[in-house]
Every structure is written in structure tokens, then in C-alpha cells.
Design a protein around this motif. Structure first.
Motif, PDB file in Angstrom:
ATOM      1  N   VAL A  82       0.942  -1.121  -0.094  1.00 14.70           N
ATOM      2  CA  VAL A  82      -0.106   0.022  -0.145  1.00 14.70           C
ATOM      3  C   VAL A  82       0.996   1.004   0.019  1.00 14.70           C
ATOM      4  O   VAL A  82       1.729   1.333   0.904  1.00 14.70           O
ATOM      5  CB  VAL A  82      -0.882   0.140   1.143  1.00 14.70           C
ATOM      6  CG1 VAL A  82      -1.705   1.294   1.303  1.00 14.70           C
ATOM      7  CG2 VAL A  82      -1.937  -1.146   1.155  1.00 14.70           C
ATOM      8  N   VAL A  83       0.661   2.072  -0.909  1.00 10.89           N
ATOM      9  CA  VAL A  83       1.571   3.294  -0.981  1.00 10.89           C
ATOM     10  C   VAL A  83       0.240   4.533  -1.040  1.00 10.89           C
ATOM     11  O   VAL A  83      -0.701   4.274  -1.633  1.00 10.89           O
ATOM     12  CB  VAL A  83       2.590   3.358  -2.216  1.00 10.89           C
ATOM     13  CG1 VAL A  83       3.417   2.244  -2.101  1.00 10.89           C
ATOM     14  CG2 VAL A  83       1.612   3.665  -3.778  1.00 10.89           C
ATOM     15  N   VAL A  84       0.650   5.692  -0.653  1.00 15.05           N
ATOM     16  CA  VAL A  84      -0.052   6.942  -0.455  1.00 15.05           C
ATOM     17  C   VAL A  84       0.075   7.603  -1.783  1.00 15.05           C
ATOM     18  O   VAL A  84       1.286   7.783  -2.438  1.00 15.05           O
ATOM     19  CB  VAL A  84       0.294   7.739   0.576  1.00 15.05           C
ATOM     20  CG1 VAL A  84      -0.580   9.018   0.309  1.00 15.05           C
ATOM     21  CG2 VAL A  84      -0.049   7.143   1.749  1.00 15.05           C
ATOM     22  N   GLY A  85      -0.873   7.983  -2.607  1.00  8.97           N
ATOM     23  CA  GLY A  85      -0.651   8.663  -4.205  1.00  8.97           C
ATOM     24  C   GLY A  85      -0.694  10.250  -3.936  1.00  8.97           C
ATOM     25  O   GLY A  85      -0.508  10.543  -2.826  1.00  8.97           O
ATOM     26  N   GLY A  86      -0.515  10.377  -5.051  1.00  5.48           N
ATOM     27  CA  GLY A  86      -0.266  12.057  -5.315  1.00  5.48           C
ATOM     28  C   GLY A  86      -1.568  13.044  -5.466  1.00  5.48           C
ATOM     29  O   GLY A  86      -2.769  12.248  -5.276  1.00  5.48           O
ATOM     30  N   ASP A  87      -1.566  14.072  -6.163  1.00  2.00           N
ATOM     31  CA  ASP A  87      -2.657  14.912  -6.245  1.00  2.00           C
ATOM     32  C   ASP A  87      -3.114  14.843  -7.603  1.00  2.00           C
ATOM     33  O   ASP A  87      -3.974  15.510  -8.035  1.00  2.00           O
ATOM     34  CB  ASP A  87      -2.147  16.395  -6.018  1.00  2.00           C
ATOM     35  CG  ASP A  87      -0.766  17.012  -6.783  1.00  2.00           C
ATOM     36  OD1 ASP A  87      -0.506  16.040  -7.558  1.00  2.00           O
ATOM     37  OD2 ASP A  87      -0.574  18.170  -6.606  1.00  2.00           O
ATOM     38  N   SER A  88      -2.594  13.774  -8.466  1.00  3.30           N
ATOM     39  CA  SER A  88      -3.182  13.570  -9.919  1.00  3.30           C
ATOM     40  C   SER A  88      -2.879  11.972  -9.936  1.00  3.30           C
ATOM     41  O   SER A  88      -2.204  11.559  -9.285  1.00  3.30           O
ATOM     42  CB  SER A  88      -2.552  14.360 -10.959  1.00  3.30           C
ATOM     43  OG  SER A  88      -1.159  13.863 -10.885  1.00  3.30           O
ATOM     44  N   ARG A  89      -3.746  11.544 -11.066  1.00  4.97           N
ATOM     45  CA  ARG A  89      -3.470  10.175 -11.389  1.00  4.97           C
ATOM     46  C   ARG A  89      -1.878   9.818 -11.973  1.00  4.97           C
ATOM     47  O   ARG A  89      -1.434   8.709 -11.362  1.00  4.97           O
ATOM     48  CB  ARG A  89      -4.468   9.986 -12.644  1.00  4.97           C
ATOM     49  CG  ARG A  89      -4.438   8.485 -13.196  1.00  4.97           C
ATOM     50  CD  ARG A  89      -4.980   8.381 -14.711  1.00  4.97           C
ATOM     51  NE  ARG A  89      -4.609   7.011 -15.188  1.00  4.97           N
ATOM     52  CZ  ARG A  89      -5.591   5.942 -14.672  1.00  4.97           C
ATOM     53  NH1 ARG A  89      -6.614   6.249 -13.981  1.00  4.97           N
ATOM     54  NH2 ARG A  89      -5.442   4.966 -15.380  1.00  4.97           N
ATOM     55  N   HIS A  90      -1.646  10.745 -12.464  1.00  2.00           N
ATOM     56  CA  HIS A  90       0.101  10.730 -13.022  1.00  2.00           C
ATOM     57  C   HIS A  90       0.722  10.616 -11.931  1.00  2.00           C
ATOM     58  O   HIS A  90       1.680   9.574 -11.540  1.00  2.00           O
ATOM     59  CB  HIS A  90       0.341  11.745 -14.091  1.00  2.00           C
ATOM     60  CG  HIS A  90       1.966  11.823 -14.303  1.00  2.00           C
ATOM     61  ND1 HIS A  90       2.097  11.215 -15.502  1.00  2.00           N
ATOM     62  CD2 HIS A  90       3.013  11.971 -13.564  1.00  2.00           C
ATOM     63  CE1 HIS A  90       3.549  11.092 -15.695  1.00  2.00           C
ATOM     64  NE2 HIS A  90       4.005  11.855 -14.808  1.00  2.00           N
ATOM     65  N   SER A  91       0.547  11.267 -10.790  1.00  6.81           N
ATOM     66  CA  SER A  91       1.487  11.323  -9.683  1.00  6.81           C
ATOM     67  C   SER A  91       1.290  10.128  -9.013  1.00  6.81           C
ATOM     68  O   SER A  91       2.167   9.575  -7.993  1.00  6.81           O
ATOM     69  CB  SER A  91       1.401  12.529  -8.984  1.00  6.81           C
ATOM     70  OG  SER A  91       0.285  12.877  -8.225  1.00  6.81           O
ATOM     71  N   SER A  92       0.223   9.622  -8.683  1.00  5.90           N
ATOM     72  CA  SER A  92      -0.150   8.460  -8.107  1.00  5.90           C
ATOM     73  C   SER A  92       0.597   7.309  -8.825  1.00  5.90           C
ATOM     74  O   SER A  92       1.240   6.184  -8.138  1.00  5.90           O
ATOM     75  CB  SER A  92      -1.751   8.213  -8.064  1.00  5.90           C
ATOM     76  OG  SER A  92      -2.371   8.988  -7.008  1.00  5.90           O
ATOM     77  N   GLU A  93       0.595   7.218  -9.909  1.00  3.80           N
ATOM     78  CA  GLU A  93       1.226   6.153 -10.683  1.00  3.80           C
ATOM     79  C   GLU A  93       2.813   6.261 -10.445  1.00  3.80           C
ATOM     80  O   GLU A  93       3.378   5.302 -10.368  1.00  3.80           O
ATOM     81  CB  GLU A  93       1.049   6.189 -12.191  1.00  3.80           C
ATOM     82  CG  GLU A  93      -0.335   5.909 -12.623  1.00  3.80           C
ATOM     83  CD  GLU A  93      -0.667   6.484 -14.091  1.00  3.80           C
ATOM     84  OE1 GLU A  93      -1.692   5.878 -14.706  1.00  3.80           O
ATOM     85  OE2 GLU A  93       0.026   7.365 -14.819  1.00  3.80           O
ATOM     86  N   TRP A  94       3.089   7.393 -10.403  1.00  2.00           N
ATOM     87  CA  TRP A  94       4.715   7.606 -10.045  1.00  2.00           C
ATOM     88  C   TRP A  94       4.971   7.102  -8.828  1.00  2.00           C
ATOM     89  O   TRP A  94       6.086   6.491  -8.778  1.00  2.00           O
ATOM     90  CB  TRP A  94       4.990   8.984 -10.421  1.00  2.00           C
ATOM     91  CG  TRP A  94       6.516   9.547 -10.113  1.00  2.00           C
ATOM     92  CD1 TRP A  94       6.814  10.602  -9.366  1.00  2.00           C
ATOM     93  CD2 TRP A  94       7.437   9.041 -10.386  1.00  2.00           C
ATOM     94  NE1 TRP A  94       8.152  10.801  -9.176  1.00  2.00           N
ATOM     95  CE2 TRP A  94       8.840   9.670  -9.988  1.00  2.00           C
ATOM     96  CE3 TRP A  94       7.808   7.676 -11.038  1.00  2.00           C
ATOM     97  CZ2 TRP A  94      10.373   9.193 -10.096  1.00  2.00           C
ATOM     98  CZ3 TRP A  94       9.425   7.208 -11.396  1.00  2.00           C
ATOM     99  CH2 TRP A  94      10.348   8.004 -10.940  1.00  2.00           C
TER     100      TRP A  94
END
Length: 265
Positions: A82-94
Motif C-alpha cells: 500500500v502506497v499513498v498517491g499524489g494529487d493527480s492520477r499521474h503522480s499516483s502512478e509515479w
């Protein structure tokens, strides 16, 4: 071509969105669907494949307690990272790719699959299809034809000969995918989806494979009811092997929706 027994895939499930249009105050992927969390259905479907050796779930920090409790209750071994995502889809993928980077660099992962957890009805055979195509060609995305589109008025520009809606899961060879996202991070580029980042930073070909009308995205409140009806028609089986059952569910979908399509973003 069947999946090689030695192939190894990591599946990234994106579950860090808010889903305000679903009509609920909670994250839509945490809502119940036929007695279990929306996001756990696609995890189970993907992990029927022996090829899938790693699973990463991208979440919001505020959802961690609920997510962990749901994983403990509904998802067995092996553990889901489990990882915490970012403020966009792209940053969550990163964020997910950075978690997988040591294993990709060690040659332990051949393909990475990116999937929206809000698409709970993606069948196992679709995961197999995109993984197989990515191994052979470099990348793969599932698409559905949108033949009912037309211009709004007589003077309007007509759509191209073929218009498609893109679904997930999308799969790509792990090394080029990681490198593309590293370059995007250095440039400050934010892609609309995984394929857009790959198109910008690599020359890896991306194959279009057949999508599925039943692979709906939970966006609005009524989508949960539709998903449950489709699951019931498919006898709760998302393996994709029992095609006669799946076709029955798709017939039901066409009866419910005049255009026979629910590929909404």
C-alpha cells in the motif's frame, strides 16, 4: 500466445480518487459491492493469474485505516503493498512505480499493469490479454468502439472513422515504463493516463486489445446497482472463462442502457 510461465507482472491498483460524483462522502472504491469493497474485486480478478507476482494499491492517507481493514478481511496472501498517491492520477502512478523500482531494476518484474480500482468488473482474461500483448509488443490498452457518436449539427465536424473509448487495465514493459516516468518527473510532465506518458517519452508500440462493455467504471450512484446486476448475471464469476455467462451479462447491460456502453471517465 499463452502467457510464458516465467513472465512476472506487477499490478498497480489506483484507488486514491475522491469520487464525488458517486453521491457519497467516502471514497467510491471503498463502497460495498455485492458484500465486499469495490476495490477488492479487481484485485482478486488480477491475482488469479500466476503471472501476477506483485500488487500495489495506491490510496489516500485518510483512507488507510479502512483500506487496511478491508484488505485484512477480504484479500488473502500474498500481501498487497500500500502506497499513498499524489494529487493527480499521474503522480499516483509515479508513487507506485517508485515503490516497484528496486524490483524492476533487479529484473524481477517484466510488465507493469495499471488499473482503476473503480472498474471492479475487469475480468481475469482481460488482465491476461494486456499482459500478453505488452510482453510481445511493449504496451497494450483495452478499447471499445464508440460507433454511436455523431456531430451535434449539420455543419459540425464529423467524428473520425473509428472513435474508441480507452479502458483499464493498461500494461507496459516495466523498464521503459519506469524510465518514461522518471523523465516525466524531471520535466514536470503530467499525463492524462499511462499511455500518454509512454507515447511522449518512448517509442514503445502500444497495441489496442478488445475491451469489454461490462468493464464499467463506478462514477455515479446508479453504477453500483448496475455492477451488482452484472455480477449476478455472470454468477459472480469474473474469471472470463465462462463466455456464455459473460455474454448473458452483456445482453443485460444492453437492455439497461440504450447505447450499450458505459465507458465514462
Amino acid at each position: 500466445m499463452p502467457l510464458p510461465p516465467s513472465a512476472r507482472a506487477a499490478v498497480v491498483m489506483l484507488a486514491a480518487g475522491e469520487g464525488r460524483r458517486s453521491g457519497h462522502h467516502t471514497n467510491k472504491v471503498l463502497l460495498p459491492l455485492a458484500g465486499r469493497g469495490v476495490f477488492t474485486w479487481s484485485i482478486e480478478s488480477a491475482r488469479r493469474l500466476a503471472t501476477v507476482t506483485h500488487t500495489v494499491l495506491v490510496i489516500r492517507e485518510e483512507d488507510r485505516e479502512t483500506v487496511m481493514a478491508t484488505l485484512d478481511r477480504e484479500v488473502g496472501q500474498p500481501d498487497v503493498a500500500v502506497v499513498v498517491g499524489g494529487d493527480s492520477r499521474h503522480s499516483s502512478e509515479w508513487q507506485a512505480l517508485q515503490a516497484l523500482a528496486p524490483m524492476i531494476e533487479a529484473g524481477e518484474i517484466d510488465v507493469v499493469v495499471i488499473h482503476d480500482a473503480a472498474r471492479p468488473l475487469a475480468v481475469t482474461t482481460m488482465f491476461a490479454s494486456v499482459i500478453e500483448a505488452a510482453l510481445e509488443h511493449g504496451g497494450a490498452i483495452p478499447v471499445r468502439d464508440q460507433g454511436h457518436l455523431t456531430a451535434l449539427d449539420d455543419g459540425g465536424e464529423q467524428p473520425p472513422d473509428r472513435v474508441v473509448a480507452v479502458q483499464t487495465p493498461q500494461a507496459f514493459r516495466a523498464g521503459p515504463l519506469l524510465e518514461a516516468y522518471r523523465l516525466a518527473d524531471a520535466d514536470g510532465f503530467v499525463g492524462t493516463d499511462t499511455a500518454s506518458c509512454m507515447e511522449r517519452y518512448t517509442d514503445v508500440p502500444v497495441l489496442c486489445v478488445d475491451g469489454d462493455a461490462g468493464n464499467i467504471k463506478i462514477t455515479f450512484p446508479e453504477d453500483l446497482f448496475l455492477a451488482e446486476r452484472l455480477l449476478a448475471k455472470a454468477d459472480w464469476d469474473l474469471s472470463g472463462r465462462q463466455r456464455h455467462r459473460r455474454e448473458s451479462a452483456m445482453s443485460h447491460l444492453r437492455d439497461l442502457l440504450p447505447h450499450g456502453e458505459r465507458d465514462r471517465s
